[in-house]
Design an enzyme around this catalytic site. Structure first.
Site, PDB file in Angstrom:
ATOM      1  N   LYS A  17     -11.344  -0.094   6.283  1.00  0.00           N
ATOM      2  CA  LYS A  17     -10.168   0.076   7.124  1.00  0.00           C
ATOM      3  C   LYS A  17     -10.639   0.464   8.527  1.00  0.00           C
ATOM      4  O   LYS A  17     -11.600   1.226   8.675  1.00  0.00           O
ATOM      5  CB  LYS A  17      -9.282   1.178   6.547  1.00  0.00           C
ATOM      6  CG  LYS A  17      -8.028   1.470   7.358  1.00  0.00           C
ATOM      7  CD  LYS A  17      -7.145   2.462   6.642  1.00  0.00           C
ATOM      8  CE  LYS A  17      -5.870   2.756   7.426  1.00  0.00           C
ATOM      9  NZ  LYS A  17      -4.924   3.594   6.666  1.00  0.00           N
ATOM     10  N   THR A  77      -3.792   6.568   1.973  1.00  0.00           N
ATOM     11  CA  THR A  77      -3.966   7.992   2.309  1.00  0.00           C
ATOM     12  C   THR A  77      -4.547   8.759   1.128  1.00  0.00           C
ATOM     13  O   THR A  77      -4.125   9.864   0.807  1.00  0.00           O
ATOM     14  CB  THR A  77      -2.632   8.623   2.777  1.00  0.00           C
ATOM     15  OG1 THR A  77      -1.897   7.702   3.572  1.00  0.00           O
ATOM     16  CG2 THR A  77      -2.902   9.879   3.627  1.00  0.00           C
ATOM     17  N   ARG A  97       1.627  10.270   0.704  1.00  0.00           N
ATOM     18  CA  ARG A  97       2.132  11.268   1.641  1.00  0.00           C
ATOM     19  C   ARG A  97       3.389  11.961   1.118  1.00  0.00           C
ATOM     20  O   ARG A  97       3.889  12.884   1.767  1.00  0.00           O
ATOM     21  CB  ARG A  97       2.475  10.605   2.988  1.00  0.00           C
ATOM     22  CG  ARG A  97       1.326   9.874   3.652  1.00  0.00           C
ATOM     23  CD  ARG A  97       1.782   9.260   4.961  1.00  0.00           C
ATOM     24  NE  ARG A  97       0.826   8.309   5.484  1.00  0.00           N
ATOM     25  CZ  ARG A  97       1.016   7.563   6.560  1.00  0.00           C
ATOM     26  NH1 ARG A  97       2.155   7.671   7.234  1.00  0.00           N
ATOM     27  NH2 ARG A  97       0.106   6.714   6.973  1.00  0.00           N
ATOM     28  N   GLU A 114       0.875  -1.183   0.000  1.00  0.00           N
ATOM     29  CA  GLU A 114       0.000   0.000   0.000  1.00  0.00           C
ATOM     30  C   GLU A 114       0.906   1.225   0.000  1.00  0.00           C
ATOM     31  O   GLU A 114       1.542   1.533   1.005  1.00  0.00           O
ATOM     32  CB  GLU A 114      -0.901   0.002   1.232  1.00  0.00           C
ATOM     33  CG  GLU A 114      -1.785   1.236   1.350  1.00  0.00           C
ATOM     34  CD  GLU A 114      -2.497   1.320   2.692  1.00  0.00           C
ATOM     35  OE1 GLU A 114      -2.641   2.463   3.209  1.00  0.00           O
ATOM     36  OE2 GLU A 114      -2.877   0.257   3.235  1.00  0.00           O
TER      37      GLU A 114
END
Length: 233
Positions: free
Chosen positions: A148, A88, A64, A60
């Site tokens: 999640k 994210t 960021r 994953e």
């Protein structure tokens, strides 16, 4: 580039897509999801190969860093056996970019309705972050059944996850946040848990230093520990 949605909110009659089911099956088999923070695109392929050689063909790539999208695309192109997703992801545009770059799934820290609706509309497997029953119900309203759970340990860990999800039948989770080799077994023992996510297998400083042998060994150790966990019930 896929067209971004102009309306939000989709029918709750949608059922899980085959693409999502396929991704979930692979994640269940792996039991772990390495959460990767990477900026140097040249490190992407050696990292992916280290993960695969360690027995965990999955990553994953978190959005960021400026180089995350290019790293994801490079892994998708050069390491086709690795199940690569984007983490994210906060906006429809990021989801579109990730999908175009080869992401097989999208993960978010929270429930961003516009981003989730975009993914459902465009058949992109998406696992939004939830922390409460209200957010869980928002996900259910989009036809999602795997979410999640974040930040897992800060929220109360597996005990809270079990209590919070108990009224909702057949839903499952990808917990992350404070999970590592020392406590992942408690999560993996639950039938509610598809796989645990975490950065301990490939920390950003190991990646930036090119310590891929170290990554490989940590992955191998974690995979062996995960496979040894027996599910409850």
């Amino acid at each position: 580039m896929p067209t971004l949605p102009t309306t939000a909110g989709l029918s709750d009659s949608r059922v899980p897509l085959r693409a999502t089911q396929s991704v979930v099956e692979r994640l269940r088999k792996n039991r772990l999801v390495p959460v990767i923070v990477i900026d140097d695109v040249e490190r992407a392929v050696p990292l992916a190969r280290a993960l695969e050689e360690g027995g965990l063909p999955c990553a994953e790539i978190t959005f960021r860093t400026p180089g995350a999208l290019a790293a994801l695309e490079k892994i998708s192109t050069e390491c086709p056996n690795v199940l690569v997703g984007a983490g994210t992801v906060l906006t429809p545009r990021q989801a579109a970019d990730a999908h175009s770059a080869g992401a097989k799934f999208v993960v978010a820290p929270g429930f961003g309705a516009a981003m989730v609706d975009y993914c459902v509309e465009h058949d992109v497997p998406v696992f939004p972050g939830i922390a409460t029953p209200t957010e869980l119900e928002l996900a259910l309203s989009r036809g999602l059944s795997v979410m999640k759970f974040f930040p897992a340990e800060s929220l109360g860990g597996i005990a809270y996850l079990k209590a919070m999800s108990a009224p909702y039948g057949d839903v499952a989770f990808l917990p992350s946040g404070g999970i590592g080799l020392s406590n992942m077994a408690a999560y993996l023992a639950s039938p509610r848990v598809v796989a645990c996510g975490g950065s301990w297998m490939a920390p950003a400083d190991w990646i930036s230093a090119g310590q891929f042998d170290r990554v490989r060994e940590e992955v191998r150790k974690s995979v062996e520990a995960a496979r040894a966990v027996k599910q409850e019930g």
